[in-house]
Design an enzyme around this catalytic site. Structure first.
Site, short mmCIF file in Angstrom:
data_model
loop_
_atom_site.label_atom_id
_atom_site.label_comp_id
_atom_site.label_asym_id
_atom_site.label_seq_id
_atom_site.Cartn_x
_atom_site.Cartn_y
_atom_site.Cartn_z
N TRP A 82 56.45 -18.26 0.68
CA TRP A 82 55.77 -18.30 1.84
C TRP A 82 54.81 -19.10 1.77
CZ3 TRP A 82 58.08 -15.15 5.63
CH2 TRP A 82 57.50 -14.97 6.89
N HIS A 141 56.23 -11.69 -4.04
CA HIS A 141 57.28 -11.85 -3.19
C HIS A 141 58.36 -13.19 -3.53
CE1 HIS A 141 55.72 -8.81 -0.46
NE2 HIS A 141 54.82 -9.17 -1.22
N HIS A 175 63.38 -10.27 -3.96
CA HIS A 175 62.46 -9.54 -4.40
C HIS A 175 62.60 -8.11 -3.38
CE1 HIS A 175 60.63 -11.72 -1.10
NE2 HIS A 175 59.81 -10.55 -0.77
N ASP A 224 60.29 -5.44 -1.29
CA ASP A 224 58.98 -5.33 -0.70
C ASP A 224 58.67 -3.53 -0.99
OD1 ASP A 224 58.69 -7.71 0.14
OD2 ASP A 224 58.54 -7.14 2.49
N HIS A 249 53.01 -2.94 1.30
CA HIS A 249 52.93 -4.31 1.81
C HIS A 249 52.67 -4.37 3.31
CE1 HIS A 249 53.61 -8.53 2.14
NE2 HIS A 249 54.88 -8.36 2.59
N GLU A 270 64.74 -8.84 0.16
CA GLU A 270 64.63 -9.97 0.78
C GLU A 270 65.07 -11.02 -0.40
OE1 GLU A 270 61.17 -9.05 4.00
OE2 GLU A 270 60.41 -9.59 2.01
ZN LIG Z 1 58.51 -9.54 0.78
#
Ligand SMILES: [Zn+2]
Length: 221
Positions: A26, A56, A60, A62, A66, A180
């Protein structure tokens, strides 16, 4: 990447991207870095390294903390979520859109874990912002069908600019788990056994996983 063999009757798909310093994370997140403390090449008696990274990372899981202040950390989650029967479903969506229940085109839900294949984040080493995500309606629909885990082959179950985290919030309210960043390109639609165990990281908001989908019987050989 096609299936790999465990024995004559069993195949598995590795659905985790390779973790390296090239792996996209990200935009404001901490990239993976590995540093070497002791090295054969420098006269050391062994190879010894350490890593720094966002949790992340790549494929992964979550954790609820989170996306909710009273959610559990990843190390507290029960492992049943990440281990067992799992269905892969392909959807065909315009880039940057959410997957709605109607986009499943009436496919029957046959497993309590569902991975949605969008192919909208084609290169794990190259970030693109217009990936697809789940919708809160789809989360509700899958929960009603008995799903305990939902996953997607993109960096998030929500669209990149969604600050309200609508799908994460729906997942929280149904006490489901999230995967994800899985790679589903080579995986045909169908039902598999998922193995995607998170590390037991105290207080952490996610954990990288080595995710695989197994087709056929798991032998004890
Ligand atoms: Zn994530």
């Amino acid at each position: 990447m096609g299936p790999k063999s465990m024995n004559e009757k069993t195949e598995y798909f590795d659905i985790s991207p390779e973790i390296s310093e090239s792996l996209a994370v990200w935009p404001e997140d901490e990239k993976y870095r590995r540093s070497i403390q002791v090295d054969f090449k420098k006269g050391g008696n062994l190879l010894l390294s350490s890593i720094e990274t966002t949790v992340h990372l790549g494929a992964h899981a979550d954790a609820p903390n989170h996306y909710h202040p009273s959610g559990e950390a990843i190390g507290e989650r029960k492992l049943d979520y990440y281990l067992g029967s799992c269905q892969v479903i392909t959807v065909f969506q315009p880039r940057g859109s959410r997957v709605l229940p109607k986009d499943l085109k009436g496919v029957k839900i046959l497993a309590p874990r569902v991975l949605i294949k969008t192919q909208s984040f084609p290169d794990p080493n190259q970030w693109n912002s217009d990936f697809n995500s789940l919708s809160p309606q789809l989360v509700e629909y899958l929960a009603d069908q008995g799903a305990i885990l939902v996953g997607i082959d993109t960096p998030s179950v929500d669209l990149m600019d969604d600050k309200l985290l609508l799908s994460h919030t729906a997942i929280y309210s149904r006490n489901m788990a999230i995967l994800e960043g899985v790679i589903l390109d080579a995986v045909p639609d169908g039902v598999y056994t998922l193995v995607a165990l998170p590390l037991r990281l105290k207080n952490a908001d996610a954990s990288p996983v080595r995710a695989i989908l197994i087709k056929g019987e798991i032998s004890n050989q």
